[in-house]
Design a protein around this motif. Structure first.
Motif, PDB file in Angstrom:
ATOM      1  N   ALA A 188       0.696  -0.694  -0.147  1.00  0.00           N
ATOM      2  CA  ALA A 188       0.089   0.233   0.420  1.00  0.00           C
ATOM      3  C   ALA A 188       0.920   1.551   0.370  1.00  0.00           C
ATOM      4  O   ALA A 188       0.402   2.429  -0.426  1.00  0.00           O
ATOM      5  CB  ALA A 188      -0.948  -0.381   1.735  1.00  0.00           C
ATOM      6  N   HIS A 189       1.768   1.436   0.925  1.00  0.00           N
ATOM      7  CA  HIS A 189       2.898   2.424   0.697  1.00  0.00           C
ATOM      8  C   HIS A 189       3.035   2.682  -0.731  1.00  0.00           C
ATOM      9  O   HIS A 189       3.328   4.113  -1.000  1.00  0.00           O
ATOM     10  CB  HIS A 189       4.101   2.454   1.993  1.00  0.00           C
ATOM     11  N   LEU A 190       4.129   1.357  -0.890  1.00  0.00           N
ATOM     12  CA  LEU A 190       4.239   1.966  -2.614  1.00  0.00           C
ATOM     13  C   LEU A 190       3.402   2.338  -3.807  1.00  0.00           C
ATOM     14  O   LEU A 190       3.855   2.858  -4.656  1.00  0.00           O
ATOM     15  CB  LEU A 190       5.198   0.370  -2.990  1.00  0.00           C
ATOM     16  N   ARG A 191       2.337   1.400  -3.536  1.00  0.00           N
ATOM     17  CA  ARG A 191       0.766   2.110  -4.665  1.00  0.00           C
ATOM     18  C   ARG A 191       0.466   3.751  -4.349  1.00  0.00           C
ATOM     19  O   ARG A 191       1.136   4.342  -5.078  1.00  0.00           O
ATOM     20  CB  ARG A 191      -0.053   1.156  -4.065  1.00  0.00           C
ATOM     21  N   TRP A 192       0.368   4.014  -2.852  1.00  0.00           N
ATOM     22  CA  TRP A 192      -0.210   4.993  -2.491  1.00  0.00           C
ATOM     23  C   TRP A 192       0.564   6.351  -2.181  1.00  0.00           C
ATOM     24  O   TRP A 192       0.515   7.860  -2.086  1.00  0.00           O
ATOM     25  CB  TRP A 192      -0.835   5.007  -1.845  1.00  0.00           C
ATOM     26  N   VAL A 193       1.960   6.121  -1.957  1.00  0.00           N
ATOM     27  CA  VAL A 193       2.328   6.621  -0.935  1.00  0.00           C
ATOM     28  C   VAL A 193       3.607   7.105  -1.346  1.00  0.00           C
ATOM     29  O   VAL A 193       4.256   8.323  -1.463  1.00  0.00           O
ATOM     30  CB  VAL A 193       2.652   6.242   0.882  1.00  0.00           C
ATOM     31  N   ALA A 194       4.374   6.688  -1.854  1.00  0.00           N
ATOM     32  CA  ALA A 194       6.012   6.031  -1.559  1.00  0.00           C
ATOM     33  C   ALA A 194       6.330   7.510  -3.279  1.00  0.00           C
ATOM     34  O   ALA A 194       5.021   7.053  -3.710  1.00  0.00           O
ATOM     35  CB  ALA A 194       6.645   4.814  -2.534  1.00  0.00           C
ATOM     36  N   GLY A 198      10.784   5.822  -7.149  1.00  0.00           N
ATOM     37  CA  GLY A 198      12.656   5.172  -6.401  1.00  0.00           C
ATOM     38  C   GLY A 198      12.394   4.920  -4.764  1.00  0.00           C
ATOM     39  O   GLY A 198      13.562   4.861  -4.349  1.00  0.00           O
ATOM     40  N   GLU A 199      11.438   5.057  -4.258  1.00  0.00           N
ATOM     41  CA  GLU A 199      11.494   5.087  -2.365  1.00  0.00           C
ATOM     42  C   GLU A 199      11.948   3.266  -2.152  1.00  0.00           C
ATOM     43  O   GLU A 199      12.304   3.286  -1.882  1.00  0.00           O
ATOM     44  CB  GLU A 199      10.101   5.556  -2.104  1.00  0.00           C
ATOM     45  N   TRP A 239      15.093   2.680  -1.493  1.00  0.00           N
ATOM     46  CA  TRP A 239      15.346   2.829   0.830  1.00  0.00           C
ATOM     47  C   TRP A 239      14.810   1.820   0.988  1.00  0.00           C
ATOM     48  O   TRP A 239      15.606   0.839   2.348  1.00  0.00           O
ATOM     49  CB  TRP A 239      13.997   4.037   1.152  1.00  0.00           C
ATOM     50  N   LEU A 240      13.343   0.588   0.484  1.00  0.00           N
ATOM     51  CA  LEU A 240      13.013   0.024   1.648  1.00  0.00           C
ATOM     52  C   LEU A 240      13.397  -0.984   1.394  1.00  0.00           C
ATOM     53  O   LEU A 240      14.412  -2.109   2.682  1.00  0.00           O
ATOM     54  CB  LEU A 240      11.254  -0.587   1.009  1.00  0.00           C
ATOM     55  N   VAL A 241      13.867  -1.545   0.265  1.00  0.00           N
ATOM     56  CA  VAL A 241      14.960  -2.461  -0.165  1.00  0.00           C
ATOM     57  C   VAL A 241      16.476  -2.552   0.566  1.00  0.00           C
ATOM     58  O   VAL A 241      16.995  -3.611   1.684  1.00  0.00           O
ATOM     59  CB  VAL A 241      15.547  -2.894  -1.310  1.00  0.00           C
ATOM     60  N   GLY A 242      16.933  -1.380   0.854  1.00  0.00           N
ATOM     61  CA  GLY A 242      18.148  -0.963   1.273  1.00  0.00           C
ATOM     62  C   GLY A 242      17.962  -1.301   3.012  1.00  0.00           C
ATOM     63  O   GLY A 242      18.664  -1.915   3.447  1.00  0.00           O
ATOM     64  N   HIS A 270      10.925   9.718   4.258  1.00  0.00           N
ATOM     65  CA  HIS A 270      10.257  10.236   3.364  1.00  0.00           C
ATOM     66  C   HIS A 270       9.205  11.012   4.114  1.00  0.00           C
ATOM     67  O   HIS A 270       8.626  12.103   2.830  1.00  0.00           O
ATOM     68  CB  HIS A 270      10.526  10.147   1.765  1.00  0.00           C
ATOM     69  N   HIS A 271       7.856  10.604   5.249  1.00  0.00           N
ATOM     70  CA  HIS A 271       6.543  11.465   5.432  1.00  0.00           C
ATOM     71  C   HIS A 271       6.986  11.987   6.669  1.00  0.00           C
ATOM     72  O   HIS A 271       7.381  13.365   7.090  1.00  0.00           O
ATOM     73  CB  HIS A 271       5.986  10.315   5.121  1.00  0.00           C
ATOM     74  N   SER A 272       6.352  10.751   7.763  1.00  0.00           N
ATOM     75  CA  SER A 272       6.596  11.411   9.097  1.00  0.00           C
ATOM     76  C   SER A 272       7.362  11.176   9.691  1.00  0.00           C
ATOM     77  O   SER A 272       7.235  12.090  10.619  1.00  0.00           O
ATOM     78  CB  SER A 272       5.380  10.181   9.858  1.00  0.00           C
TER      79      SER A 272
END
Length: 174
Positions: A46-52, A55-56, A59-62, A108-110
């Motif tokens: 959901a994060h990757l679909r609606w928020v990210a 290229g973010e 960061w999740l993979v890293g 990159h958000h909160s």
């Protein structure tokens, strides 16, 4: 409903980001690896679909790889005693490992405001990191070595300082 909240700019989006992380943390710690994997997987998708941002995902993979290195290394030297099996690469339960990419959803958000305040970020990492591990261990029945929390304080303080240098940009003052 979720899509409309996540597309709105401002505070609602930031709060939703934080609440999603907390829901994932809770599901992982209390639900174990199966529940944690299902909930974290859904939240990350959901994060990757609606928020990210574009290229973010890197960061999740890293952070997933970083978590495996940091917590896996600490597990190898006896920092954790887990009762749950199987372990990711024989090192960590999946629920603990999944907390790392979940944390990355905040960067990159909160938590974006924090990276321009290095002293606060380092203090937050030094205190918040170990507290999260302590609370998670208590709730999940994981034993921690006596030296682990001070080491985690150093790890998370250093990580937050690095994030300040990598992501922090001075805020323009009018």
């Amino acid at each position: 409903m979720a899509e409309s909240v996540m597309r709105r700019p401002g505070i609602a989006r930031l709060v939703a980001n934080l609440v999603a992380f907390e829901a994932g943390w809770t599901a992982c710690v209390l639900g174990g690896s199966l529940v944690g994997a299902l909930v974290a997987g859904a939240l990350l998708a959901a994060h990757l679909r609606w928020v990210a941002r574009p290229g973010e995902w890197r960061w999740l993979v890293g952070f997933a790889l970083l978590g495996l290195a940091v917590d896996g290394g600490l597990a190898l030297v006896g920092g954790f005693t887990f009762t749950e099996t199987p372990l990711v690469l024989g090192l960590l339960p999946a629920w603990l490992w999944l907390l790392w990419p979940l944390f990355a959803t905040l960067l990159h958000h909160s938590l974006a405001w924090l990276w321009t305040r290095p002293r606060l970020a380092v203090l937050g990492g030094a205190v918040g990191g170990p507290l999260s591990y302590y609370a998670g261990a208590e709730l999940a029945g994981v034993s921690l070595a006596p030296w682990l929390l001070p080491v985690q304080a150093l790890v998370w303080a250093g990580l937050c300082l690095w994030l300040c240098r990598r992501l922090g940009r001075p805020v323009a003052r009018d």
